[in-house]
Design a protein around this motif. Structure first.
Motif, PDB file in Angstrom:
ATOM      1  N   GLY A  10     103.954 106.410  11.154  1.00 40.16           N
ATOM      2  CA  GLY A  10     105.089 105.495  11.115  1.00 40.16           C
ATOM      3  C   GLY A  10     105.136 104.696  12.400  1.00 40.16           C
ATOM      4  N   ALA A  34     112.032 109.091   9.453  1.00 34.03           N
ATOM      5  CA  ALA A  34     110.584 109.242   9.302  1.00 34.03           C
ATOM      6  C   ALA A  34     110.235 110.616   8.748  1.00 34.03           C
ATOM      7  CB  ALA A  34     109.889 109.013  10.642  1.00 34.03           C
ATOM      8  N   GLU A  37     110.293 110.781   5.147  1.00 33.51           N
ATOM      9  CA  GLU A  37     109.154 110.080   4.542  1.00 33.51           C
ATOM     10  C   GLU A  37     107.837 110.828   4.742  1.00 33.51           C
ATOM     11  OE1 GLU A  37     109.327 107.343   2.716  1.00 33.51           O
ATOM     12  OE2 GLU A  37     111.483 107.071   3.011  1.00 33.51           O
ATOM     13  N   VAL A  39     106.356 111.484   7.645  1.00 30.02           N
ATOM     14  CA  VAL A  39     105.579 110.945   8.761  1.00 30.02           C
ATOM     15  C   VAL A  39     105.162 112.085   9.697  1.00 30.02           C
ATOM     16  CG1 VAL A  39     105.727 109.485  10.826  1.00 30.02           C
ATOM     17  CG2 VAL A  39     106.593 108.661   8.628  1.00 30.02           C
ATOM     18  N   LEU A  42     104.801 109.277  14.751  1.00 31.07           N
ATOM     19  CA  LEU A  42     105.755 108.174  14.803  1.00 31.07           C
ATOM     20  C   LEU A  42     105.603 107.473  16.144  1.00 31.07           C
ATOM     21  CD1 LEU A  42     108.057 106.709  13.309  1.00 31.07           C
ATOM     22  CD2 LEU A  42     109.658 108.278  14.448  1.00 31.07           C
ATOM     23  N   ILE A 157     110.798 100.944   9.885  1.00 30.48           N
ATOM     24  CA  ILE A 157     109.626 101.800  10.036  1.00 30.48           C
ATOM     25  C   ILE A 157     108.564 101.382   9.024  1.00 30.48           C
ATOM     26  CG2 ILE A 157     108.699 104.140   9.965  1.00 30.48           C
ATOM     27  CD1 ILE A 157     111.467 105.179  10.694  1.00 30.48           C
ATOM     28  N   ILE A 159     105.089 102.512   7.344  1.00 29.61           N
ATOM     29  CA  ILE A 159     104.423 103.799   7.110  1.00 29.61           C
ATOM     30  C   ILE A 159     103.057 103.574   6.466  1.00 29.61           C
ATOM     31  CG2 ILE A 159     104.549 106.020   5.921  1.00 29.61           C
ATOM     32  CD1 ILE A 159     107.598 105.778   6.129  1.00 29.61           C
TER      33      ILE A 159
END
Length: 161
Positions: A10, A34, A37, A39, A42, A157, A159
């Motif tokens: 991310g 994040a 998701e 991630v 990051l 963000i 991704i």
């Protein structure tokens, strides 16, 4: 044949101001988003924790184990996420435009100090003399999806899966 490991990255796009507490509050929110998701890595922008505004030199520097690390390290560990965050590092009398890498166990993996120093005489900024750096360079990450990968935009963000 070895199975390829997948890394979900991310990249945060945010605008930081001179208030470190507000900037870090945004960071916490982005880390939590994040994590939802999936991630694993990051990446935040350069000088995420605070900015120099026009002719105002703001006291925003900290040590590598400072406020940003203390706040984000437990989150990195809780979500098994590696975080890369730009900050102004204070090391004795010098200041550096640095990148802090916090590993998925909440530990400091490394600190990268910017090598291309910035000089702006109008504001009296000269990074080579130890003065407070400004945000003029950015970390560049090229996101090029391979077959089976995708790039998604979820607010601020980006991704790569």
């Amino acid at each position: 044949m070895m199975k390829q490991k997948q890394l979900t990255v991310g990249v945060v796009q945010m605008s930081s101001g001179p208030n470190r507490a507000e900037n870090l509050k945004k960071c916490v929110s982005f880390v939590k988003q994040a994590a939802k998701e999936g991630v694993q890595l990051l990446v935040f922008p350069e000088v995420t924790t605070g900015r120099v505004l026009k002719d105002q030199l703001v006291n925003i520097e900290e040590e590598k184990e400072g406020e940003a690390f203390k706040l984000l390290s437990p989150l990195a560990k809780a979500f098994s996420m590696t975080l890369m965050i730009g900050f102004i590092e204070r090391n004795q009398e010098r200041r550096y435009n640095s990148l802090l890498v916090i590993g998925p166990e909440g530990e400091i993996k490394t600190v990268y100090r910017k090598l291309n120093l910035f000089v702006y005489p109008k504001l009296g900024i000269d990074e080579s003399s130890g003065a407070l750096p400004s945000a003029t360079y950015y970390y560049v990450i090229k996101l090029t999806p391979s077959i089976g990968e995708s790039i998604e935009q979820t607010g601020p963000i980006t991704i790569l899966r």
